[in-house]
Design a protein around this motif. Structure first.
Motif, mmCIF file in Angstrom:
data_model
loop_
_atom_site.group_PDB
_atom_site.id
_atom_site.type_symbol
_atom_site.label_atom_id
_atom_site.label_comp_id
_atom_site.label_asym_id
_atom_site.label_seq_id
_atom_site.Cartn_x
_atom_site.Cartn_y
_atom_site.Cartn_z
ATOM 1 N N THR A 1 53.665 41.715 43.532
ATOM 2 C CA THR A 1 52.425 42.450 43.793
ATOM 3 C C THR A 1 52.218 42.682 45.284
ATOM 4 N N ARG A 2 51.568 43.766 45.589
ATOM 5 C CA ARG A 2 51.302 44.123 46.986
ATOM 6 C C ARG A 2 49.881 43.706 47.348
ATOM 7 N N TRP A 3 49.645 43.662 48.626
ATOM 8 C CA TRP A 3 48.315 43.267 49.095
ATOM 9 C C TRP A 3 47.234 44.200 48.562
ATOM 10 N N ALA A 4 47.487 45.500 48.590
ATOM 11 C CA ALA A 4 46.454 46.451 48.141
ATOM 12 C C ALA A 4 46.013 46.150 46.700
ATOM 13 N N GLU A 5 46.937 45.698 45.874
ATOM 14 C CA GLU A 5 46.594 45.380 44.481
ATOM 15 C C GLU A 5 45.673 44.166 44.433
ATOM 16 N N GLN A 6 45.984 43.190 45.283
ATOM 17 C CA GLN A 6 45.143 41.994 45.352
ATOM 18 C C GLN A 6 43.730 42.375 45.801
ATOM 19 N N GLU A 7 43.688 43.257 46.765
ATOM 20 C CA GLU A 7 42.417 43.663 47.343
ATOM 21 C C GLU A 7 41.518 44.302 46.267
ATOM 22 N N HIS A 8 42.062 45.273 45.557
ATOM 23 C CA HIS A 8 41.267 45.959 44.529
ATOM 24 C C HIS A 8 40.849 45.019 43.406
ATOM 25 N N THR A 9 41.780 44.189 42.959
ATOM 26 C CA THR A 9 41.460 43.365 41.796
ATOM 27 C C THR A 9 40.450 42.267 42.169
ATOM 28 N N TRP A 10 40.608 41.690 43.353
ATOM 29 C CA TRP A 10 39.609 40.686 43.749
ATOM 30 C C TRP A 10 38.232 41.308 43.911
ATOM 31 N N ASN A 11 38.166 42.498 44.468
ATOM 32 C CA ASN A 11 36.853 43.131 44.620
ATOM 33 C C ASN A 11 36.186 43.346 43.267
ATOM 34 N N TYR A 12 37.001 43.653 42.284
ATOM 35 C CA TYR A 12 36.460 43.832 40.929
ATOM 36 C C TYR A 12 35.970 42.489 40.367
ATOM 37 N N ILE A 13 36.819 41.483 40.497
ATOM 38 C CA ILE A 13 36.535 40.163 39.917
ATOM 39 C C ILE A 13 35.324 39.479 40.589
ATOM 40 N N ASP A 14 35.223 39.644 41.893
ATOM 41 C CA ASP A 14 34.160 38.937 42.634
ATOM 42 C C ASP A 14 32.758 39.227 42.095
ATOM 43 N N VAL A 15 32.536 40.450 41.644
ATOM 44 C CA VAL A 15 31.195 40.796 41.135
ATOM 45 C C VAL A 15 30.887 39.976 39.874
ATOM 46 N N ILE A 16 31.870 39.878 39.008
ATOM 47 C CA ILE A 16 31.672 39.110 37.765
ATOM 48 C C ILE A 16 31.442 37.631 38.097
ATOM 49 N N ARG A 17 32.293 37.138 38.990
ATOM 50 C CA ARG A 17 32.209 35.735 39.399
ATOM 51 C C ARG A 17 30.819 35.394 39.919
ATOM 52 N N ASN A 18 30.306 36.296 40.766
ATOM 53 C CA ASN A 18 28.984 36.085 41.348
ATOM 54 C C ASN A 18 27.894 36.015 40.303
ATOM 55 N N VAL A 19 27.973 36.924 39.347
ATOM 56 C CA VAL A 19 26.975 36.936 38.282
ATOM 57 C C VAL A 19 27.039 35.607 37.532
ATOM 58 N N TRP A 20 28.239 35.173 37.210
ATOM 59 C CA TRP A 20 28.373 33.932 36.439
ATOM 60 C C TRP A 20 27.959 32.705 37.243
ATOM 61 N N ASP A 21 28.303 32.708 38.520
ATOM 62 C CA ASP A 21 27.956 31.544 39.332
ATOM 63 C C ASP A 21 26.440 31.374 39.452
ATOM 64 N N ASN A 22 25.717 32.442 39.189
ATOM 65 C CA ASN A 22 24.260 32.366 39.272
ATOM 66 C C ASN A 22 23.605 32.375 37.899
ATOM 67 N N SER A 23 24.358 31.992 36.892
ATOM 68 C CA SER A 23 23.794 32.014 35.547
ATOM 69 C C SER A 23 24.106 30.693 34.837
ATOM 70 N N THR A 24 23.249 30.323 33.897
ATOM 71 C CA THR A 24 23.485 29.078 33.164
ATOM 72 C C THR A 24 23.949 29.379 31.748
ATOM 73 N N ASP A 25 24.213 30.640 31.495
ATOM 74 C CA ASP A 25 24.595 31.048 30.153
ATOM 75 C C ASP A 25 26.100 30.861 29.959
ATOM 76 N N LEU A 26 26.485 29.900 29.135
ATOM 77 C CA LEU A 26 27.912 29.652 28.901
ATOM 78 C C LEU A 26 28.138 29.366 27.411
#
Ligand code: BG6
Length: 486
Positions: A433-458
């Motif tokens: 994998t190239r850096w650009a792929e990491q960049e795009h995919t992490w930017n996508y994932i980070d939003v989900i992560r943030n929502v979950w880190d601030n939620s108690t719903d599991l």
């Protein structure tokens, strides 16, 4: 096989990955003649070991591997050298450099250096900066770096890591491992897509209603809670493996089969991963954690897991690419531990028939066509078509055209790590994998992560069941359902 000359330095030579994957892979490359007399491996780790002790470890790691016999295993292990190493001590790198130079002369390795980072990722940056400052790079042959996952834990840490390895290596010297790209059927997916004129014209939103990707595991967290507690399924499986599979399913046909063209196609696809809003992340992504069943522990009762852990062991999501080829087509993905079975598969569901002429005679049970690629454990694909049942009526039935690779042939084919290390030795970056792929995919994932880190719903699911109901609701809400069981 063309024999490759190289001095391979493995940081993390005493570790689990080296023993389970790297030594067997290197051995098979040796067995196939891809490595011969012109290579040596330097294993480094903290403990003080002798070469002999290290060679024993290497030999032990090959027990039960195919194509082994005492003599070849011994010859192979004789190419291994051990250097105890404190990653923060500059002096130690000087020692490593000298050893590499000596082995290069002894084995006529043509000045080639392959560095393999196979230890805890927090050390990757330190090692890279020392490789540079103590100048371990060779001036006569190539210098390449293979780097294991996880590649960061969010965009910011991935960038920091990338900056630090970039100080010593250029992008075309960096081989970021995603072992899914070394799997037979993942590579086979490209052949299926790009060599069948039957499929090419229908591989788009006009004919495909939805795509489903399942990476189900039967195992639980095993002995890896220390890592897994800081990762969770979203980082562990979605940011890398699932995203790479989406790229191979959805990217445009590369102009040629060269690393540059394949990466350009992938990169372009990833630019069509939308930036999610927190509301979209909440709506389109669900998580879960396994709870105890009568025969299995719940995640929170596993060794080294926080009894109140909020770490997800299951993720399901819906991705919509904002790409002209795919607009409006949902990509449903799911992965989890302690699901009913190991099953890695991709289903392409085609749109329903617009008009079934057999309706006139009361036979209206045509179903959608589906192509499923089975990645593991079964390797092959199935295409389901409608056919007529035997008899006087036009009652329809689903007929499956299936191809399955023969298990003996699978056992004889190179395993993912063998392919990928072989590619790195040969200088082929296609399946990395190239850096650009990491960049795009992490930017996508980070939003989900943030929502979950601030939620108690599991949501919880019982170990050994197919995941929480929320994972099914994600599809049924739009009139879809998971196509394949496991
Ligand atoms: C790894 C993950 O990348 O992939 C593990 O860290 C997971 O948690 C593994 O078990 C699955 O790989 P495979 O090849 O067994 O599907």
């Amino acid at each position: 096989a063309k024999e490759q000359a190289s001095i391979i330095t493995i940081f993390g030579g005493s570790g689990d990955l080296a023993r389970r994957k790297l030594y067997p892979a290197l051995y098979q490359l040796y067995h196939r003649g891809f490595l011969g007399e012109h290579f040596a491996v330097i294993g480094t780790a903290r403990r003080p070991w002798s070469d002999d002790f290290y060679r024993d470890i290497v030999r032990t790691s090959l027990q039960g591997e195919p194509n082994t016999d005492d003599r070849s295993v011994k010859h192979f292990a004789d190419h291994f050298y051990y250097q105890s190493h404190d990653v923060t001590d500059a002096e130690h790198y000087v020692t490593l450099k000298k050893l590499a130079a000596k082995l290069d002369a002894d084995y006529e390795a043509e000045g080639n250096r392959l560095f393999y980072m196979a230890m805890a990722p927090r050390f990757f940056g330190t090692i890279a900066s020392h490789i540079r400052s103590e100048n371990l790079l060779s001036e006569t042959g190539y210098n390449r770096l293979i780097i294991e996952k996880p590649f960061g834990r969010d965009f910011a840490s991935a960038k920091e890591l990338n900056d630090s390895i970039s100080a010593a290596f250029t992008e075309n010297q960096i081989y970021r491992i995603d072992h899914y790209l070394g799997k037979e059927m993942v590579q086979g997916l490209l052949a299926l897509r790009f060599t069948n004129p039957l499929l090419t014209p229908i591989w788009n939103k006009d004919y495909i209603s939805d795509v489903q990707i399942t990476l189900a595991e039967k195992v639980g967290v095993e002995e890896r809670a220390g890592y897994y507690e800081t990762a969770g399924a979203l980082r562990d499986m979605v940011q890398n493996h699932i995203m790479q599979l989406i790229a191979y399913v959805a990217m445009e046909q590369p102009a040629t089969f060269t690393p540059a063209a394949v990466h350009a196609a992938k990169n372009k696809l990833f630019t069509h991963l939308p930036v999610l809003t927190p509301e979209q992340a909440k709506r389109d992504w669900v998580r879960g954690q396994y709870s105890a069943s009568p025969s299995q522990l719940g995640y929170r009762n596993e060794d080294n897991v926080d009894p109140e852990s909020m770490t997800e062991t299951y993720v399901a999501g819906r991705i919509e690419l904002d790409d002209p080829r795919w607009a409006g087509v949902p990509f449903f993905v799911r992965t989890g531990k302690r699901l009913p079975a190991k099953s890695t598969q991709i289903s392409i569901n085609f749109r329903p028939l617009e008009h079934n002429i057999f309706d006139t005679v009361g036979c209206n049970n045509a179903r959608v066509n589906r192509l499923t690629v089975f990645i593991e454990p079964q390797q092959g694909y199935t295409l389901t078509l409608n056919g007529k049942t035997l008899g006087a009526s036009y009652e329809l039935e689903q007929n499956a055209l299936s191809f399955v690779h023969n298990q003996d042939e699978i056992n004889g084919a190179p395993e993912a790590y063998e392919r990928l290390i072989g590619d790195a030795l040969a200088g082929d970056q296609t399946n990395f994998t190239r850096w650009a792929e990491q960049e795009h995919t992490w930017n996508y994932i980070d939003v989900i992560r943030n929502v979950w880190d601030n939620s108690t719903d599991l949501p919880m699911y019982t170990a050994g069941t197919p995941g929480p109901a929320e994972g099914d609701a994600l599809l049924s809400r739009d009139g879809f359902a998971w196509a394949e069981d496991f």
